[in-house]
Structure formats: structure tokens, C-alpha cells
Design an enzyme around this catalytic site. Structure first.
Site, mmCIF file in Angstrom:
data_model
loop_
_atom_site.group_PDB
_atom_site.id
_atom_site.type_symbol
_atom_site.label_atom_id
_atom_site.label_comp_id
_atom_site.label_asym_id
_atom_site.label_seq_id
_atom_site.Cartn_x
_atom_site.Cartn_y
_atom_site.Cartn_z
ATOM 1 N NE ARG A 1 5.565 -1.036 13.177
ATOM 2 C CZ ARG A 1 4.741 -0.065 12.794
ATOM 3 N NH1 ARG A 1 5.206 1.035 12.232
ATOM 4 N NH2 ARG A 1 3.442 -0.159 12.980
ATOM 5 C CD GLU B 1 9.842 4.120 16.951
ATOM 6 O OE1 GLU B 1 8.671 4.314 17.297
ATOM 7 O OE2 GLU B 1 10.174 3.878 15.782
ATOM 8 C CG ASP C 1 8.548 8.467 10.783
ATOM 9 O OD1 ASP C 1 8.616 9.468 11.540
ATOM 10 O OD2 ASP C 1 7.490 7.817 10.623
ATOM 11 C CG ASP D 1 6.494 -7.102 -2.197
ATOM 12 O OD1 ASP D 1 6.202 -8.223 -1.729
ATOM 13 O OD2 ASP D 1 6.010 -6.051 -1.750
ATOM 14 C CG HIS E 1 6.587 5.712 14.681
ATOM 15 N ND1 HIS E 1 6.942 4.477 15.138
ATOM 16 C CD2 HIS E 1 5.673 5.478 13.700
ATOM 17 C CE1 HIS E 1 6.286 3.544 14.488
ATOM 18 N NE2 HIS E 1 5.491 4.129 13.600
ATOM 19 N NE ARG F 1 -2.076 -1.535 3.495
ATOM 20 C CZ ARG F 1 -2.303 -2.751 3.973
ATOM 21 N NH1 ARG F 1 -3.329 -3.440 3.557
ATOM 22 N NH2 ARG F 1 -1.545 -3.270 4.899
ATOM 23 C CB ILE F 2 3.289 2.677 2.435
ATOM 24 C CG1 ILE F 2 2.248 2.727 3.562
ATOM 25 C CG2 ILE F 2 4.210 3.900 2.508
ATOM 26 C CD1 ILE F 2 2.799 2.567 4.965
ATOM 27 N N GLY G 1 4.801 9.048 10.579
ATOM 28 C CA GLY G 1 4.215 8.668 9.287
ATOM 29 C C GLY G 1 2.709 8.861 9.213
ATOM 30 C CB ALA G 2 -0.030 7.109 10.788
#
Ligand code: NAD
Length: 300
Positions: free
Chosen positions: A229, A258, A253, A168, A276, A148-149, A278-279
Site C-alpha cells: 500500500r 492514486e 505498484d 515481521d 496498482h 501470504r504474498i 498486483g491483483a
């Protein structure tokens, strides 16, 4: 039916749930509070917290669905949920655009020395000759994990006139064709890319998939980006590669631990870091709430 919202989700998501269900909010309860509370509820909404343990699930006598707003289900005891026929849903699509956009924010910040330019100007320094950057047009972006990303990254890359290649374990020719992406082996991606960006899940097979050997294959001018990750990159090997100028730089990120306080990577110059994030956009959070409400409705 009753839904317990046990983590902060968007107002839009709560509003949607309230259209159909009685909703109660109890942000980040302790396990004992959740065990006590859950028995009256048909649905439970969480994020990466609170932990939905065996005890919680077994106490949920009426529980039919657990919704995780966001990605990653590691805080939910999936085995117990399965045993008891409780469906677990999440909203992995909600943040794909936001994460892909952050990748380019980071790459541009490093390639155009945005952080250094900003900091030096605040110190009353005008150092244009030290701030020469790199153009993205015509460069190759290597996407490791074309899901997706990864696909959103390729789409944005097209806007910058970049060439996209991907590695992939699953080949999706249709998705590759959609954004003009060519699949390659991992070694080819590492050797041919100017920008290398990771978008794989953290699994035993992807842990430290970028290590000493992989840095040796990269161009000296390569920029490595990680917004997947932390554990996918061996941070010690990354530190050495950056320190010895084996690659141009890195944008991170996410980190193995963390927050990464005291991480030696933070001392290096040829890097850009975020927390972190991203979202962490209004849009991704709104979508996550709405999608999780819709998923719960679909199950119930
Ligand atoms: P996705 O499942 O859509 O895509 C992941 C891709 O990786 C898949 O195509 C899969 O086949 C591939 N893959 C799996 N194992 C692989 C391997 N060993 N080698 C190569 N490819 C492999 O996932 P997504 O939604 O695109 O998310 C990708 C990553 O981004 C995840 O790690 C997710 O946790 C992370 N993420 C980070 C943030 C953030 O805030 N930075 C936000 C959302 C997601």
C-alpha cells in the site's frame, strides 16, 4: 435465498452462486439505490466499491453475509455489520501469486533496464553499453511482511537462486522453514538486502515505515519494491533517496495518492511504475469470484 452482486466479479463466481441462489446483478449502485434494493437480499457481494454504509446495512433486514471479492474491508462498515450479526467475508488468498509475480516483473524490468531498452530501440537507438544490468542469482531479497504474498515472493526468489530474509511482527517458523527464509530485525533486513520488498498492510504502525532514516541504512545498490500500500513508504524521502542516488532504484505498484498524476517520482529515471496491477490478472480475478461464492455458501 437471494444474493445481490453489486460489483463486477468473475463469471465463474457468478455461476457458482447461481447453483444455489437467486442472483441479481446491479453494478456499482449509488447508496440510495442500494438502500432501496438490499431489503430483499440475504447476501451482498462487493469489491472496493460500492460503500456498504450503516444505512445500507440497516436497510438489509434479511442480510446475513457481505462478501468482499479481494482484500481490504475499508468500504464496509464493519462495526454495524457486527452489531447486526452480519458476517463479512473476503478472498485475501486469491491474488497472492499474482502480486508476487508482479514483484519480479518489476525487479527484472529495473535490474535489466527493460523499459529503457524498449524505448530506445523504438527510437532507432542501439545503446547496449548503457543497458548493462544486474543479475538476481546470489542476491539477498529482504521481505518486509512475511505473510501470504511475502511467502510467495520467497518461493519465487528460490527459483532465482536468491537468499531470502524477512522482517515481521509475527514469527511463523514453519512458513520460514518452508522456503528457507531467515527472520531478521528490520534494520538488519534494510542493511543486508539487495532487493527490499514491502508486503505489510497499511496500519498506523506501518505508515511511513520506510523513511529518511531507513534509506540511510540501505545499500547504495539496493532496489526497493512496493506492491503493498502506498502509505508504507514516505514518498518525499524516497524521492530524495533516488535523486541523490542513495539507492539503485525503486519499483512501485502503489502510491500514497492514486492515480499519482503530478507525483514528482514519475520524473525520475531509476524507477519502474505500474498502476496498482498486483491483483490484475485473469487468474486472480477468477479465483476472487470463486472464493467469495464459496465463502458466502459456507456462511449461508
Ligand atoms: P498478510 O496479512 O498475509 O501478510 C501481511 C504480513 O505483514 C503479516 O505476516 C503481518 O504479521 C505483517 N505485519 C503486520 N504489521 C506489521 C508491522 N508493523 N511490521 C512488520 N510486519 C507486519 O497480507 P498479504 O495478503 O500478504 O498482503 C500484504 C499487502 O499486500 C497488503 O497491504 C495488501 O493490501 C497488499 N496487496 C496489494 C495488492 C496489489 O494490487 N498491489 C494486491 C493484494 C494485496
Amino acid at each position: 435465498m437471494k444474493i445481490l452482486v453489486a460489483a463486477r466479479i468473475s463469471e465463474e463466481g457468478i455461476k457458482k452462486l447461481k447453483e444455489k441462489y437467486e442472483v441479481e446483478i446491479m453494478y456499482n449502485p449509488e447508496e440510495s439505490e442500494l438502500v432501496e434494493k438490499i431489503k430483499d437480499f440475504d447476501g451482498l457481494v462487493v469489491r472496493s466499491k460500492p460503500k456498504v454504509t450503516r444505512k445500507v446495512i440497516e436497510a438489509g433486514k434479511k442480510l446475513k453475509v457481505i462478501g468482499r471479492a479481494g482484500v481490504g474491508l475499508d468500504n464496509i462498515d464493519l462495526e454495524t455489520a457486527k452489531e447486526r450479526g452480519i458476517k463479512v467475508v473476503n478472498s485475501p488468498n486469491a491474488s497472492s501469486e499474482s502480486v508476487a509475480e508482479l514483484v519480479f516483473a518489476l525487479v527484472l524490468a529495473l535490474a535489466r533496464k527493460v523499459i529503457k531498452a524498449d524505448r530506445s530501440l523504438r527510437d532507432n537507438k542501439w545503446i547496449k553499453k548503457d543497458l548493462r544490468g544486474i543479475e538476481l542469482a546470489g542476491k539477498t531479497i529482504g521481505i518486509i511482511g512475511y505473510g501470504r504474498i511475502g511467502a510467495h515472493v520467497a518461493k519465487i526468489g528460490n527459483g532465482f537462486d536468491m537468499k531470502s530474509i524477512a522482517y515481521d511482527v509475527i514469527i511463523n517458523e514453519e512458513l520460514a522453514k518452508k522456503y528457507g527464509v531467515v527472520y531478521k530485525t528490520l534494520d538488519e533486513v534494510l542493511r543486508e538486502s539487495d532487493i527490499i520488498t514491502l508486503h505489510v498492510p497499511l496500519l498506523p504502525q506501518t505508515k511511513h515505515m520506510i523513511g529518511e532514516e531507513q534509506f540511510k541504512m540501505m545499500k547504495k545498490t539496493a532496489i526497493l519494491v512496493n506492491a503493498s500500500r502506498g502509505g508504507t513508504i514516505d514518498e518525499k524521502a524516497l524521492y530524495n533517496a533516488l535523486k541523490n542516488n542513495e539507492i539503485y532504484g525503486a519499483c512501485l505498484d502503489v502510491f500514497e495518492n492514486e492515480p499519482p498524476f503530478d507525483n514528482p517520482l514519475l520524473e525520475l529515471e531509476n524507477t519502474v511504475f505500474t498502476q496498482h496491477l498486483g491483483a490484475n490478472t485473469n487468474e486472480a480475478q477468477t479465483k476472487a469470484g470463486i472464493i467469495i461464492a464459496e465463502e458466502i455458501m459456507r456462511i449461508l
